[in-house]
Design a protein around this motif. Structure first.
Motif, mmCIF file in Angstrom:
data_model
loop_
_atom_site.group_PDB
_atom_site.id
_atom_site.type_symbol
_atom_site.label_atom_id
_atom_site.label_comp_id
_atom_site.label_asym_id
_atom_site.label_seq_id
_atom_site.Cartn_x
_atom_site.Cartn_y
_atom_site.Cartn_z
ATOM 1 N N GLN A 1 0.708 -1.650 -0.079
ATOM 2 C CA GLN A 1 0.212 0.107 -0.051
ATOM 3 C C GLN A 1 0.984 1.504 0.085
ATOM 4 O OE1 GLN A 1 -3.258 0.293 3.032
ATOM 5 N NE2 GLN A 1 -4.554 0.623 1.583
ATOM 6 N N ASP A 2 0.537 1.823 -0.638
ATOM 7 C CA ASP A 2 1.495 3.194 -0.928
ATOM 8 C C ASP A 2 0.335 4.638 -0.135
ATOM 9 O OD1 ASP A 2 2.412 5.906 -2.308
ATOM 10 O OD2 ASP A 2 1.704 5.291 -4.036
ATOM 11 N N PHE A 3 0.628 5.706 -0.139
ATOM 12 C CA PHE A 3 0.345 6.585 0.259
ATOM 13 C C PHE A 3 0.807 7.756 -0.359
ATOM 14 C CE2 PHE A 3 -0.950 4.862 4.775
ATOM 15 C CZ PHE A 3 -0.679 3.825 4.768
ATOM 16 N N LYS A 4 -0.624 8.438 -1.402
ATOM 17 C CA LYS A 4 -0.410 9.002 -1.941
ATOM 18 C C LYS A 4 -0.366 10.923 -2.096
ATOM 19 C CE LYS A 4 -0.406 6.691 -6.373
ATOM 20 N NZ LYS A 4 -1.447 5.773 -6.228
ATOM 21 N N ARG A 5 -1.401 11.048 -1.126
ATOM 22 C CA ARG A 5 -1.091 12.515 -0.355
ATOM 23 C C ARG A 5 -0.059 13.339 0.817
ATOM 24 N NH1 ARG A 5 -6.219 15.143 -2.836
ATOM 25 N NH2 ARG A 5 -7.612 13.284 -3.145
ATOM 26 N N LEU B 1 4.839 -6.172 -14.000
ATOM 27 C CA LEU B 1 3.530 -4.155 -14.146
ATOM 28 C C LEU B 1 2.614 -4.535 -12.657
ATOM 29 C CD1 LEU B 1 1.049 -4.518 -16.682
ATOM 30 C CD2 LEU B 1 0.714 -6.667 -16.722
ATOM 31 N N TYR B 2 2.083 -3.614 -12.787
ATOM 32 C CA TYR B 2 2.080 -2.480 -11.654
ATOM 33 C C TYR B 2 0.223 -2.118 -11.395
ATOM 34 C CZ TYR B 2 1.892 1.600 -8.141
ATOM 35 O OH TYR B 2 1.209 2.717 -7.492
ATOM 36 N N ALA B 3 -0.384 -3.383 -11.125
ATOM 37 C CA ALA B 3 -1.818 -2.392 -10.875
ATOM 38 C C ALA B 3 -2.154 -1.863 -9.740
ATOM 39 C CB ALA B 3 -3.062 -3.596 -11.270
ATOM 40 N N THR C 1 0.841 13.087 -4.845
ATOM 41 C CA THR C 1 2.173 13.075 -4.796
ATOM 42 C C THR C 1 2.697 11.627 -5.733
ATOM 43 O OG1 THR C 1 3.113 11.600 -3.215
ATOM 44 C CG2 THR C 1 2.821 14.662 -2.553
ATOM 45 N N GLY C 2 4.300 11.691 -5.996
ATOM 46 C CA GLY C 2 4.283 10.609 -6.278
ATOM 47 C C GLY C 2 3.930 9.128 -5.181
ATOM 48 N N GLY C 3 4.423 9.825 -3.908
ATOM 49 C CA GLY C 3 3.798 8.563 -2.882
ATOM 50 C C GLY C 3 4.779 9.284 -1.854
ATOM 51 N N TYR D 1 -2.736 0.838 -14.460
ATOM 52 C CA TYR D 1 -1.462 0.095 -15.199
ATOM 53 C C TYR D 1 -0.099 0.681 -14.563
ATOM 54 C CZ TYR D 1 -2.962 -4.720 -15.391
ATOM 55 O OH TYR D 1 -4.048 -6.075 -14.641
ATOM 56 N N ASN D 2 1.052 0.483 -14.185
ATOM 57 C CA ASN D 2 2.363 1.410 -14.273
ATOM 58 C C ASN D 2 2.966 0.465 -14.501
ATOM 59 O OD1 ASN D 2 1.860 3.660 -12.991
ATOM 60 N ND2 ASN D 2 0.978 2.589 -11.590
ATOM 61 N N VAL D 3 3.963 0.103 -15.740
ATOM 62 C CA VAL D 3 4.759 -0.957 -16.215
ATOM 63 C C VAL D 3 6.217 -0.831 -15.988
ATOM 64 C CG1 VAL D 3 3.681 -0.355 -18.682
ATOM 65 C CG2 VAL D 3 5.702 1.025 -18.596
ATOM 66 N N ARG D 4 6.322 -0.417 -14.182
ATOM 67 C CA ARG D 4 7.978 -0.905 -13.983
ATOM 68 C C ARG D 4 6.889 -0.907 -12.537
ATOM 69 N NH1 ARG D 4 6.073 3.628 -11.105
ATOM 70 N NH2 ARG D 4 4.740 4.847 -11.989
ATOM 71 N N PHE D 5 8.278 -1.161 -11.737
ATOM 72 C CA PHE D 5 8.139 -0.981 -9.945
ATOM 73 C C PHE D 5 7.331 0.538 -9.759
ATOM 74 C CE2 PHE D 5 10.936 -5.062 -10.061
ATOM 75 C CZ PHE D 5 10.836 -5.479 -9.803
ATOM 76 N N GLY D 6 7.067 -0.266 -8.745
ATOM 77 C CA GLY D 6 6.447 1.530 -7.815
ATOM 78 C C GLY D 6 7.741 2.082 -7.351
ATOM 79 N N ASP D 7 7.591 3.470 -6.571
ATOM 80 C CA ASP D 7 8.289 3.924 -5.896
ATOM 81 C C ASP D 7 7.099 4.951 -5.283
ATOM 82 O OD1 ASP D 7 9.948 5.557 -5.073
ATOM 83 O OD2 ASP D 7 11.051 6.634 -6.772
ATOM 84 N N PRO D 8 7.468 3.945 -3.985
ATOM 85 C CA PRO D 8 8.262 3.618 -3.301
ATOM 86 C C PRO D 8 7.799 2.608 -2.232
ATOM 87 C CG PRO D 8 6.370 5.638 -2.006
ATOM 88 C CD PRO D 8 6.228 5.283 -3.142
ATOM 89 N N GLU D 9 6.623 1.888 -3.326
ATOM 90 C CA GLU D 9 6.672 0.366 -3.193
ATOM 91 C C GLU D 9 7.311 -0.052 -3.234
ATOM 92 O OE1 GLU D 9 4.648 2.273 -5.134
ATOM 93 O OE2 GLU D 9 2.161 1.849 -4.852
ATOM 94 N N THR D 10 8.319 -0.450 -4.398
ATOM 95 C CA THR D 10 9.840 -1.116 -4.721
ATOM 96 C C THR D 10 10.504 -1.328 -2.596
ATOM 97 O OG1 THR D 10 9.683 -0.442 -7.030
ATOM 98 C CG2 THR D 10 12.164 -1.076 -5.648
HETATM 99 N N1 GLY Z 1 3.751 4.691 -5.694
HETATM 100 C C1 GLY Z 1 3.151 5.715 -7.117
HETATM 101 C C2 GLY Z 1 3.713 5.138 -8.644
HETATM 102 O O1 GLY Z 1 4.978 4.485 -8.631
HETATM 103 O O2 GLY Z 1 3.356 5.066 -9.243
#
Ligand code: GLY
Ligand code: AMP
Length: 413
Positions: free
Chosen positions: A195-199, A252-254, A209-211, A268-277
Motif C-alpha cells: 500500500q502506497d500513501f499518495k497524498r 506490471l503494477y496494478a 504526490t509520487g508517494g 497500470y504502471n509498467v515498472r516497479f512502484g516508487d516507494p513500493e519497491t
Molecule cells: N507509487 C506510485 C507510483 O510508483 O506510481
C-alpha cells in the motif's frame, strides 16, 4: 540498473545480494552506498541483465533499443509501455480486456468536459492523459475545483502538452492497493500486495504526490481478494496483451481500488512502484535476480516468489513538495555511506533526490529526498524502526507523513 531514484537504489541493493550491480546514472546516495554509478548511456554498457526503473525511458523505447542489441531486459517495449504512457490507451485497453474499472470519458475540449462533469456525482476525478510523475490526477468533491482543474490541464498550464487531453472518471471509494506482478509475456508471478500513501499530508489530505510512504505486506487483503485480482484483472490483461501481439517482459503494477463490489483497476504502471519497491524488494531475500532474469528470458513458468517479514518506508520530502520543492538544504544524521550515522541493520536509507556539496555533505536536490525503510517481523515492528530511523535524519523544512502504515499496524494487534 537504469534510473536515479530511491526505487533504483532499492533494486540495486537487493540485486547486489546476488550479482555485481552498475547503476546509470544513479545518484550521490547510491554511489556512497558502494554501488558503481556511471553516466554512460545504457546502450553503451555491457551487462548480463538490464533492469529499467522509471517509465519515461520505457515509453521512449529504451527496452526495444537494448533488445535490438541482443541484451536481456526487464521492462516492456514501447508497445507495452503505452499502458502507462497514455491513460486514454489504458482505459481503452481495460474495456477491450473486460477488466473492471471506473466509468470514464476522454476530452480535449473544455465545454464538453464541463458538461460531462455536470452529469457526475462527487468525488470528481480528472486525469492528465500523458506522463505526469504521479501528479496528474485530481480528486475533489468540489465541482468548481474540478472545472478549474480541467481548464488548467486542457489549456496546457499544468502539464504542457502532456496535459492537453484529460480523462474524467467516476469516483471510486475503497481501500487502495499496489499489486505488482512479474510478467514474461506469458506467465506471471505475483508479488505480495503493498500500500502506497499518495497524498502529501496525514489522513490523506493535501495534494497527490509520487508517494509519501508505503508498506508491505498488506495483510488486510484476503486470499479471496487476491484471487479476484488475478482472475478479474491480471489474467484478462495478459490475454489482451497476447491478442495485441505485445510481448510484455517486465513488471506490471496494478493500482487497484478494493470497492464493495470487487476490485477495480485505477491504472497500470509498467515498472516497479516508487516507494513500493523500497518495501517490496527487502521481503524477497536473494531471489530477486533469478526472478528478474527469468522475466527477461521468458522463463517464469513454474517460478514462485515467497516473501518473508514486513517493511515500511517513510519518504522525507523537500519543503514545497510536490509543487515547488526547495533544494540545497544540508541533510543531518547520515554517515559517509549515506546510511544512518549510527548503523542499524533494520533501517535502510534509499536516496531519491540527494547530492554532495563541496564539503562532501549530502544536500537535498529533488522533491522526494530519502526513503527510510524499516524492516521487521510484522508491519508494526517495521513501522517503529522506520520512524525511529527517520527521526534521526533532519533537514530544513523536511516534509514527512506521520501516519504511514498506522492503521495497518494497529490492525495487526
Ligand atoms: N507509487 C506510485 C507510483 O510508483 O506510481
Ligand atoms: P492514478 O495515478 O490513476 O493511480 O491516480 C492517483 C490516485 O488518485 C490514486 O491512487 C487514487 O488515490 C486516486 N484516484 C484515481 N482514480 C480514482 C477514481 N476513479 N476514484 C477515486 N480515486 C481515484
Amino acid at each position: 540498473m537504469v534510473g536515479s531514484g530511491a526505487r533504483e537504489h532499492a533494486l540495486a541493493w537487493a540485486l547486489s545480494k546476488s550479482v555485481e550491480v552498475i547503476v546509470t546514472p544513479g545518484n550521490a546516495g547510491i554511489a556512497a552506498h558502494g554501488f558503481t554509478c556511471v553516466a554512460t548511456s545504457p546502450s553503451e554498457l555491457d551487462a548480463d541483465l538490464f533492469v529499467v526503473g522509471p517509465e519515461q525511458p520505457l515509453v521512449d523505447g529504451l527496452a526495444d533499443q537494448l533488445r535490438a542489441q541482443g541484451k536481456l531486459v526487464v521492462g516492456p517495449g514501447v508497445d507495452g509501455a503505452q499502458l502507462e504512457g497514455s491513460k486514454a490507451y489504458m482505459k481503452d485497453f481495460f474495456t477491450a480486456a473486460g477488466v473492471p474499472t471506473a466509468a470514464y470519458e476522454t476530452f480535449r475540449d473544455e465545454e464538453s468536459a464541463y458538461e460531462f462533469l455536470d452529469t457526475l456525482l462527487p468525488p470528481y476525478v480528472i486525469k492528465t492523459d500523458g506522463l505526469a510523475a504521479g501528479k496528474g490526477v485530481t480528486v475533489t468533491n468540489i465541482i468548481d475545483e474540478a472545472r478549474a482543474d480541467v481548464h488548467d490541464k486542457l489549456s496546457g498550464e499544468s502539464f504542457g502538452a502532456a496535459g492537453t487531453t484529460v480523462v474524467i472518471e467516476e469516483g471510486l471509494v475503497g481501500e487502495e492497493c499496489s499489486f505488482h506482478v512479474l510478467c514474461d509475456g506469458t506467465d506471471v508471478v505475483p508479488l505480495t500486495a503493498a500500500q502506497d500513501f499518495k497524498r502529501v499530508g496525514d489522513d490523506d489530505l493535501g495534494a497527490n504526490t509520487g508517494g509519501m510512504g508505503a508498506y508491505a505486506p498488506m495483510s488486510s487483503m484476503s486470499d479471496a481478494q487476491r484471487d479476484d485480482i488475478l482472475r478479474l484483472a491480471i489474467h484478462p490483461t495478459l490475454a489482451e496483451l497476447k491478442r495485441r501481439g505485445i510481448d510484455f517482459r517486465g513488471v506490471l503494477y496494478a493500482g487497484i481500488m478494493l470497492t464493495p463490489s470487487g476490485p477495480k483497476l485505477l491504472e497500470y504502471n509498467v515498472r516497479f512502484g516508487d516507494p513500493e519497491t523500497e518495501v517490496l524488494v527487502p521481503l524477497y531475500g536473494d531471489d530477486l535476480y533469478d526472478l528478474l532474469l527469468r522475466v527477461a528470458e521468458g522463463r517464469l513458468a513454474g517460478a514462485r516468489a515467497s516473501s518473508s517479514g514486513a517493511a515500511v518506508t517513510v519518504v522525507l520530502a523537500a519543503q514545497g513538495y510536490p509543487q515547488q520543492p526547495r533544494s540545497g538544504d544540508v541533510i543531518h544524521g547520515l554517515g559517509p555511506d549515506g546510511q544512518l550515522a549510527t548503523p542499524n541493520e533494520n533501517v535502510i536509507i534509499f536516496h531519491a533526490g540527494t547530492k554532495r556539496n563541496d564539503e562532501g555533505q549530502f544536500v537535498t536536490s529533488g522533491g522526494r529526498v530519502l526513503a527510510v525503510t524499516g524492516l521487521g517481523a510484522d508491519v508494526a515492528e517495521a513501522r517503529r524502526r522506520a520512524y525511529d530511523g527517520a527521526a534521526l535524519v533532519t533537514f530544513e523544512g523536511s516534509v514527512r507523513r506521520s501516519d504511514i502504515a498506522k492503521s495497518a499496524s494497529e490492525g495487526e494487534q
